[in-house]
Design an enzyme around this catalytic site. Structure first.
Site, PDB file in Angstrom:
ATOM      1  N   GLY C  29       0.833  -1.190   0.000  1.00 50.69           N
ATOM      2  CA  GLY C  29       0.000   0.000   0.000  1.00 50.69           C
ATOM      3  C   GLY C  29       0.867   1.240   0.000  1.00 50.69           C
ATOM      4  N   SER C  76       5.975   1.994  -6.895  1.00 49.73           N
ATOM      5  CA  SER C  76       5.785   1.556  -8.283  1.00 49.73           C
ATOM      6  C   SER C  76       4.437   2.027  -8.826  1.00 49.73           C
ATOM      7  CB  SER C  76       5.907   0.029  -8.373  1.00 49.73           C
ATOM      8  OG  SER C  76       4.993  -0.592  -7.505  1.00 49.73           O
ATOM      9  N   HIS C  96      -3.544   3.856  -2.075  1.00 50.85           N
ATOM     10  CA  HIS C  96      -3.733   2.550  -2.715  1.00 50.85           C
ATOM     11  C   HIS C  96      -3.390   1.473  -1.684  1.00 50.85           C
ATOM     12  CE1 HIS C  96      -3.653  -0.797  -5.406  1.00 50.85           C
ATOM     13  NE2 HIS C  96      -2.357  -0.929  -5.399  1.00 50.85           N
ATOM     14  N   HIS C  98      -4.131  -3.021  -0.692  1.00 47.13           N
ATOM     15  CA  HIS C  98      -4.714  -4.313  -1.051  1.00 47.13           C
ATOM     16  C   HIS C  98      -5.500  -4.820   0.159  1.00 47.13           C
ATOM     17  CE1 HIS C  98      -2.229  -5.505  -4.814  1.00 47.13           C
ATOM     18  NE2 HIS C  98      -2.062  -4.220  -4.599  1.00 47.13           N
ATOM     19  N   ASP C 121     -23.728   7.081   4.330  1.00 41.62           N
ATOM     20  CA  ASP C 121     -23.063   8.211   5.002  1.00 41.62           C
ATOM     21  C   ASP C 121     -21.901   8.739   4.167  1.00 41.62           C
ATOM     22  OD1 ASP C 121     -24.645   8.394   7.267  1.00 41.62           O
ATOM     23  OD2 ASP C 121     -23.446   6.981   8.425  1.00 41.62           O
ATOM     24  N   HIS C 172      -7.729  -6.204  -9.319  1.00 43.65           N
ATOM     25  CA  HIS C 172      -6.573  -5.599  -8.671  1.00 43.65           C
ATOM     26  C   HIS C 172      -6.917  -5.236  -7.214  1.00 43.65           C
ATOM     27  CE1 HIS C 172      -2.905  -3.602  -8.076  1.00 43.65           C
ATOM     28  NE2 HIS C 172      -3.211  -2.395  -8.511  1.00 43.65           N
ATOM     29  N   TYR C 230     -23.605  16.938  10.808  1.00 42.15           N
ATOM     30  CA  TYR C 230     -22.710  15.985  11.461  1.00 42.15           C
ATOM     31  C   TYR C 230     -21.383  16.666  11.715  1.00 42.15           C
ATOM     32  CZ  TYR C 230     -20.140  11.748  12.473  1.00 42.15           C
ATOM     33  OH  TYR C 230     -19.378  10.795  13.090  1.00 42.15           O
TER      34      TYR C 230
END
Lengths: 232, 232, 232, 232
Positions: C29, C76, C96, C98, C121, C172, C230
Site C-alpha cells: 500500500g 511503483s 492505494h 490491497h 453516510d 486488482h 454531522y
C-alpha cells in the site's frame, strides 16, 4: 495460608489465559483445577470480570458441588464440573467457554468433522456434539444434568474421555478437560481453531472428504502414541 | 561461540515472526535457516513455546536429518526440511505452519486459484495443493516422504521451486521456502493472505474468473522480471 | 530544510496510518500528499517497510511522474497517482491498498452494492468496480493507464470524483482519494468496512434489497449536504 | 464544578469502551448516560474522535433534545436518544454503533434468530429488526422518528424494552440500552457476538433449528429470573 493455595493459583492462572487467547467475551467462561487427594477443585467465582480475579477469589468446591472455602458464589456451571470430576477420575482441569466458532458448531448441532492433520494431532474422531438435553433434564438440576449429558453421550458413542478431551453440548457451547487446568485451556484453544478451520473448509469445498484413516493414525501417534516423537 | 551462531540467530528471529504475524497457535509451526557451505540448518526444537525460544535452543541438523549440535530434539518436521534442502540447492530457509486459511484450502484439497494481482505479484500460477500422500508413504518414513510428495508434485506440474515458493500438502497444511528464512516467513504470510482473499472472492462471486494472462505477466514482472521496478 | 517538508510530513503520517488501521500487509500500500501550488506530491518509497519510514524518505514527484527530490525510488504505483492528480484538480491525497475485503470485491469484479446507512453516510451510489484493463493498456505504460482506467470508468458511469472518493480496479485492488491525505486514508478504512459489511449482508440474506432512495439521500445529506449537521 | 459531572464522567467512560471492544470504526457510534432526577443526559459530541474525548466535552441535553450545557454540537443521533429516554422511563443509558455483524443483520432486514444459550442468557426472543422507516418519517425529523420507529416496532411485537434491551433498525444499525450506560455498552458487545454466532451457525447448518422453549426459559432465568443464581 490455605492448604488449597496451589489449586487457587493454578485455577487463577488458567482462567486468565481465556481472555488472552480470545476465548471469552466478558465473563462467558470458567476454568477449574482439582486436587484429587484433597477431593476438591478451585473454580472461578460467578460473574466476576477477569481483570478483577485473584487466586484468593477462587472458590473451593468438593466433588458433589458443596463450597468448602471461599466467600464468593462459585461459577453457575460448578455442578457440571463436579459431576465430571466425580465420574472421570483421571482429569484435574475443566474449561467451559462460549468461544465463537465452537459455539456456532454447537448451535448447528453437528459434530466437527475431522478434515485435517491439525485435528488429527489431537483427536482421531470427529469432535462430538451431544444433543440438546431433554426437557426433563433441563427442568431438573440443569448444570448437574449437563454433566451427565456429556458423560452419557461419550459413553454411547464409545469415546473415552481420556482420548477425546473436548465436547460440544448442542445449542449450548464447548467443554474441555485434561490432566491439568492448563491442558484443558490448551484444548479449548485447539477446539476453537479446529472448529474455525472446519467451517472454512466446508465453505471452500462443500464436498471436502474426511481425513483418511492412515493419516489420522499417523498424526495422532506422532503426538500421543507409545512411539510419539513430538515435544521434548 | 558456536560456528553455527549466525543460522541459530537467523532461525530464531524468523521463528519469532510466526506468532507476530498471526500464523501459529501455540507451537503449530517451525522455521529453519540453512548454511550451504557448512551443509547444515538450524531449526526450532520440537514443542517448545515461542516465548521460551532463544538462538541457543535452535537445533543444528545436517541435510540427511542428523542432529549435529544441540541438546533438544528438533522439530518433528525436520526430515521434511532436510529432504527439501537436499534436493533444492537454491533455498536457505523453510517454513511450515498451520495458518488458518491456507490450512483450510489444504483440507479442501484444492489449488488456490489466481484471482488477482496480490497473487500475481508473487506467483504466475495457482498455488499448488499436493494430494494427500499414499498409505505406503504415510506408514513409511512420514516426514521424509512429505518432502518427496512436495518435490514430486511440483515436478509433475512442471513448477519450478525457484518461481513458486509455496505449496499446500492436501489435508495437512502449507510449506513455504526462499533464499533466506526471512523470505520464507514472508511467503507464509503472503500465502495466508492470498488464501483468505481467494476464499472471500468465491463467496462474493462463485463465478469469479481467474486473472487473465496479461495481468499475471505484468504484475509478476513488476516485482520479479529482468526489468522489475519494485523496491529499492 | 526542504520546501517540501510539509507534504513529506503529511505523507509520512498518512502512510503510518495504514498498518495501524489493518489495511496493509508488509508494503502492500502507499499514500501520497500533494501541494497544488508547488505542483508536486510526496509519496512512499517503493518496497520500504513502514517501520523504516520517515518524512525524509518520502519521494517528491511532479504531476507527470518525474522525481523532483529524494534518493529513493518512489512507489511503483507513482504514475497512477500522478495521472489522478493531473486530471482531478480538487484532490490532495491518494491511497492505494490491497485491503482484504475491498480486494476480494475487486477480484470478484463486482460493484459493492449500497445496503445500508454506513455506506450512504459516504456515497449515494454503489462503490464502482472498474473492469480489468485491456491487454493493450496493460502492455503499455501500466500504472499510467491504471489512472486513466479509473478516470474513464467514473466518467462513463457519470460519477463525480468529488462525490465518490473511492474505486475498485477489477482483479486488482482499491484506490481512494480526498481533499487531504488523511481524508484519503479515512476513505480506505471506510471502504474496507463497507465492503466487509456488504459481503456479510449477502451471506445472511442473498436477497437483501439495496437501500431505498429516501434513506440514501437523508444519510448522505446529514454528513455532506448544504444543511449537513454531522461533526463540529 | 458542573452538577452534571457524574453523567459526564459516566458517558465518557462508556464511550471509551466502544473502541476498546471493537464496536466502532472512527466515530461511528455514541453513548449517552441519563440522570432522571435532573431530566437530562450526557452524550458524545458529534464527529469528535474517541482519543480526543474527555468528560468536559460531553454535551448535556434534556429529554426533548435541547442542549442544556456544553459548547460542542451533540451527536447527530441525539434526538433518537431523547425520544427513547422520554418514552422509556426505566433506562439510563443508550448506545448506538455500526458494529460489523449487527449492522450486517440490520442490512439484511432480518431478526437475529435465537440459536443458542449465549443468546438466551440475554433474551428470550429473536433480536428484533425494525423495518426501514417510511419515506414520510425519513423526510420528516429523521432522528426523532427513528426513536418512534423503535418504540412502535417493539410495541407491535409485544416486546418490553425492559426485557429486550437491543434492536436493529433495518438498513441502518443497532441500538441498545439499559439501566446504566455501562450496561447498554455491555448489551452492544453481546449483540455483536450473538449476531456473529448466528451468522456462522447458518453457514454451518442452514437448517439449524431455533433453541427450544425449555432451554430458553432455563438460561434466561439463570441470569434474570426471581431465582437467578448467576453473579454475586
Amino acid at each position: 495460608m490455605s492448604k488449597y493455595q496451589h489449586i487457587r493459583e493454578e485455577a487463577y492462572q488458567a482462567n486468565m489465559q481465556l481472555p488472552k487467547l480470545g476465548l471469552v467475551l466478558f465473563t462467558f467462561g470458567n476454568v477449574s483445577a482439582a486436587d484429587r487427594e484433597l477431593g476438591v477443585f478451585a473454580i472461578k467465582p460467578s460473574g466476576v470480570p477477569y481483570e478483577e480475579l485473584s487466586p484468593e477469589k477462587m472458590v473451593i468446591v468438593d466433588f458433589v458441588g458443596k463450597t468448602v472455602e471461599g466467600d464468593l458464589r462459585p461459577s453457575s456451571d460448578t455442578l457440571t464440573h463436579a459431576v465430571l470430576y466425580n465420574n472421570w477420575e483421571n482429569i484435574n482441569g475443566i474449561v467451559h467457554t462460549h468461544s465463537t466458532y465452537a459455539t456456532a458448531w454447537a448451535q448447528s448441532q453437528r459434530d466437527v468433522p475431522i478434515y485435517g492433520t491439525t485435528h488429527a494431532d489431537h483427536n482421531t474422531v470427529d469432535i462430538p456434539c451431544a444433543p440438546p438435553m431433554s426437557d426433563e433434564m433441563i427442568r431438573g438440576d440443569y448444570e448437574y444434568q449437563t454433566g451427565y449429558q456429556i458423560i452419557n453421550y461419550l459413553q454411547d458413542k464409545g469415546i473415552s474421555y481420556e482420548e477425546v478431551e473436548m465436547v460440544l453440548v448442542g445449542n449450548h457451547a464447548p467443554f474441555t478437560w485434561g490432566k491439568t487446568a492448563a491442558k484443558a485451556v490448551y484444548n479449548s484453544a485447539v477446539l476453537e481453531e479446529v472448529a474455525r478451520m472446519a467451517y472454512l473448509t466446508e465453505q471452500i469445498n462443500p464436498n471436502a472428504p474426511r481425513l483418511k484413516g492412515s493419516l489420522i493414525q499417523k498424526h495422532y501417534e506422532r503426538k500421543h502414541g507409545p512411539h510419539s516423537y513430538y515435544g521434548q
